[in-house]
Design a protein around this motif. Structure first.
Motif, PDB file in Angstrom:
ATOM      1  N   GLY A   1       0.775  -1.027   0.094  1.00 32.17           N
ATOM      2  CA  GLY A   1       0.116   0.108  -0.175  1.00 32.17           C
ATOM      3  C   GLY A   1       0.745   1.264   0.041  1.00 32.17           C
ATOM      4  N   MET A   2       1.983   1.206  -0.647  1.00 29.73           N
ATOM      5  CA  MET A   2       2.809   2.354  -0.837  1.00 29.73           C
ATOM      6  C   MET A   2       2.087   3.364  -1.505  1.00 29.73           C
TER       7      MET A   2
ATOM      8  N   ALA B   1      11.923   0.350   8.960  1.00 25.62           N
ATOM      9  CA  ALA B   1      11.793   1.811   9.572  1.00 25.62           C
ATOM     10  C   ALA B   1      13.114   2.300   9.894  1.00 25.62           C
ATOM     11  N   GLY B   2      14.061   1.757   9.537  1.00 28.14           N
ATOM     12  CA  GLY B   2      15.536   2.320   9.797  1.00 28.14           C
ATOM     13  C   GLY B   2      15.914   3.069   8.872  1.00 28.14           C
ATOM     14  N   LYS B   3      17.383   3.332   8.911  1.00 27.70           N
ATOM     15  CA  LYS B   3      17.828   4.074   7.904  1.00 27.70           C
ATOM     16  C   LYS B   3      17.746   3.999   6.620  1.00 27.70           C
ATOM     17  N   ASN B   4      17.381   4.919   5.738  1.00 28.88           N
ATOM     18  CA  ASN B   4      17.021   4.920   4.511  1.00 28.88           C
ATOM     19  C   ASN B   4      15.999   3.696   4.231  1.00 28.88           C
TER      20      ASN B   4
ATOM     21  N   LEU C   1      13.767   9.247  -0.550  1.00 32.10           N
ATOM     22  CA  LEU C   1      12.648   8.426  -0.149  1.00 32.10           C
ATOM     23  C   LEU C   1      11.395   9.080   0.095  1.00 32.10           C
ATOM     24  N   ASN C   2      10.256   8.242  -0.093  1.00 29.57           N
ATOM     25  CA  ASN C   2       8.832   8.802   0.518  1.00 29.57           C
ATOM     26  C   ASN C   2       9.023   8.943   2.374  1.00 29.57           C
ATOM     27  N   ASP C   3       8.399  10.007   2.725  1.00 30.35           N
ATOM     28  CA  ASP C   3       8.845  10.151   4.129  1.00 30.35           C
ATOM     29  C   ASP C   3       7.900   9.386   5.078  1.00 30.35           C
ATOM     30  N   ASN C   4       7.004   8.441   4.459  1.00 25.53           N
ATOM     31  CA  ASN C   4       6.318   7.499   5.520  1.00 25.53           C
ATOM     32  C   ASN C   4       6.797   6.249   5.648  1.00 25.53           C
ATOM     33  N   PHE C   5       8.105   6.076   5.155  1.00 24.50           N
ATOM     34  CA  PHE C   5       8.803   4.780   5.240  1.00 24.50           C
ATOM     35  C   PHE C   5       8.727   4.136   6.723  1.00 24.50           C
ATOM     36  N   GLU C   6       8.499   5.078   7.860  1.00 29.47           N
ATOM     37  CA  GLU C   6       8.745   4.523   9.093  1.00 29.47           C
ATOM     38  C   GLU C   6       7.503   3.485   9.485  1.00 29.47           C
TER      39      GLU C   6
ATOM     40  N   VAL D   1       8.125  -3.051   4.560  1.00 27.10           N
ATOM     41  CA  VAL D   1       7.864  -4.633   4.517  1.00 27.10           C
ATOM     42  C   VAL D   1       8.087  -5.296   6.232  1.00 27.10           C
ATOM     43  N   THR D   2       8.768  -4.638   6.901  1.00 24.43           N
ATOM     44  CA  THR D   2       8.893  -5.375   8.341  1.00 24.43           C
ATOM     45  C   THR D   2       7.628  -5.179   9.079  1.00 24.43           C
TER      46      THR D   2
END
Length: 561
Positions: A379-380, A435-438, A450-455, A459-460
């Motif tokens: 759902g990116m 949710a970590g670096k890059n 990066l899209n800033d909602n990655f945190e 996948v994790t």
């Protein structure tokens, strides 16, 4: 279609990988082949049968790899040919097939063929490309490039123009030349001999240009005209593809899909006919153009929502009219489209997951081969945090120059809104693994922001949540593998005029599927005749309220006829 007649690629689900943005293994900020190999277990867990790789060939990257300077070499940014061989072997060991991107409408201007072609008018490769004399001191015709401006580039040395339907570093190949076609087929067979499993063919509908290269209809106020009506489905395209079938595609059990800009039902039935004389299936773009700007000068650039009634009408037309004589490809996302949950769904925190699952449910129960673009199964969303200094895509950059700076059709802020809604870089931001670096994509500096909602979207997190979008896609894939009705059943649209809910049936000899999809953020009620013994196969809510539909609710029932 009978169950016994099903081909492997009709039951398959394809996972599209944009290598530059998938996984970096060496810290240079660019995804690579070793990175893909490291993540094969993820693709396997999802359940996909095939990986479609966007171009990995040698390229100066004027259009992110779609300008190829050597078709039989790997771009060093992605690794080596040994890395590719290792990836192919590792994928096959997991029963995952690899489909390569074939880009033969054009090459790079740095390909050896073009270097020879432009060296002199009498070079034996001159006719590998499309050269024309000036007309009254100007371009040979009024065609525009699909990336803005003229489709012709003047060559000072020879005094002629060469055709480039895309960026000027992508000269169009001349498919009328017999030697050129033979060279293309030799290259394709080289890859087939390596053991690849098929080809996705870039803008393959445009390889046959119209005789005489006439002017295209010119919209009022425009300098150049979009040539798609003339260059798509040209006079010899089916002849060339039948020749390709005989000289390459019959040499192995391959999957073939053509990107066919400007295709209509009549031509699709030829490209992907059940007689197998050309391709297995095509990508058509009609549903991707339903939210284009009503002003032809602005083309795709707009930010208005799609009409559900128009979407239903279009998708149903392709389901109905290809049934029995050719095959559909099913897709929402790819490297050339924005994120579907931001476009046809709702990417708010409240509704992102349920609407992403709804869109997946709608598509994956249709007849055809589904394609999932990396991150779609999470759902990116579109990358609203990218500004003008962050964009990489040539279509965005040139579009702004033409629409805002030159033609002044809209202001800068409006154009940015359009790009955030429809721009291709929305799909090309790096894959969000952690949710970590890059986002776990690279230890270096990512090639694209990066899209800033990655945190929160990664996948994790998805794998740790039994109710995630990922597991919904996984279940849809498993249902397609297990239930032949999804492949063979007849399609029937329910209530075409309903502008809130998209409902359809898949009908077999003994069973039916009923698929219900609420496209709104409202609680609705519909009176569909669901038999008492119907089995709820899948839903994006934890319970079933029957006739009541919650926001973006999707569900599929199976029952006996």
């Amino acid at each position: 279609m009978t169950t016994s007649a099903i081909k492997w690629w009709q039951k398959a689900v394809v996972y599209q990988i944009y290598p530059r943005s998938f996984q970096d293994s060496n810290g240079d900020g660019i995804g690579d082949l070793k990175g893909i190999q490291e993540r094969l277990s993820y693709v396997s867990k999802l359940g996909a049968d095939v990986i479609w790789l966007n171009p990995i060939y040698q390229s100066p990257n004027k259009d992110n790899g779609y300008d190829i300077s050597d078709y039989q070499a790997i771009n060093p940014e992605f690794g080596t040919m040994q890395d590719f061989d290792d990836l192919l072997a590792a994928a096959h060991a997991r029963d995952i097939k690899i489909v390569m991107d074939l880009v033969v409408n054009h090459s790079s201007d740095q390909h050896k063929w073009f270097i020879e072609s432009r060296s002199s008018k009498d070079n034996d490769k001159r006719d590998f490309y499309i050269w024309r004399n000036p007309v009254d001191g100007h371009e040979p015709n009024n065609w525009s490039s699909f990336f803005s401006g003229s489709a012709w580039k003047f060559d000072e040395k020879s005094g002629q123009y060469y055709l480039h339907l895309f960026v000027e570093g992508q000269p169009d190949l001349n498919w009328k030349n017999d030697e050129l076609r033979d060279q293309v087929y030799q290259m394709m067979n080289w890859w087939v001999d390596k053991g690849i499993d098929g080809f996705r063919m870039d803008v393959i509908s445009m390889i046959s240009k119209p005789d005489g290269l006439p002017d295209a209809p010119l919209p009022a106020g425009n300098t150049y005209a979009n040539p798609v009506s003339l260059t798509a489905n040209g006079p010899h395209v089916h002849e060339y593809l039948r020749e390709m079938r005989q000289k390459v595609l019959n040499n192995a059990d391959l999957m073939t899909v053509g990107e066919t800009s400007g295709v209509d039902i009549e031509h699709a039935q030829k490209y992907a006919g059940i007689d197998g004389s050309e391709l297995n299936m095509v990508f058509q773009f009609e549903h991707m153009g339903l939210d284009d700007n009503p002003n032809p000068a602005l083309g795709k650039w707009d930010n208005q929502p799609v009409s559900l009634v128009k979407l239903k009408d279009n998708l149903s037309k392709w389901q109905t009219e290809l049934e029995g004589n050719s095959w559909n490809s099913l897709y929402w996302d790819n490297h050339d489209q924005p994120r579907i949950v931001s476009r046809f769904g709702n990417d708010s925190a409240e509704y992102r997951e349920v609407s992403a699952k709804m869109l997946a449910t709608l598509l994956h129960f249709m007849q055809g081969t589904p394609y999932i673009f990396q991150g779609e199964e999470l759902g990116m969303t579109n990358a609203y945090n990218l500004g003008w200094d962050d964009f990489d895509d040539i279509e965005i950059i040139n579009g702004r120059k033409f629409i805002v700076d030159k033609e002044k059709l809209v202001d800068n802020d409006t154009m940015l809104d359009y790009v955030h809604y429809k721009g291709r870089d929305n799909a090309r931001t790096p894959m969000q693994w952690t949710a970590g670096k890059n986002a776990g994509f690279t230890d270096g500096t990512p090639w694209l922001k990066l899209n800033d909602n990655f945190e929160t979207i990664n996948v994790t997190a998805a794998l740790a949540d039994d109710n995630s979008v990922f597991y919904h896609y996984q279940k849809l894939i498993q249902l397609r593998h297990d239930l032949d009705l999804i492949t063979t059943g007849h399609y029937e649209l329910i209530d075409p005029a309903d502008d809130q809910v998209y409902t359809y049936k898949r009908i077999g000899d003994d069973q039916e599927l009923l698929i219900i999809n609420n496209f709104t953020d409202q609680d609705l009620e519909r009176d569909y005749p669901v038999p008492a013994d119907a089995q709820l196969l899948i839903s994006n809510y934890q319970d079933d309220l029957g006739l009541k539909l919650r926001p973006y609710e999707a569900k599929a029932y199976l029952y006996n006829r």
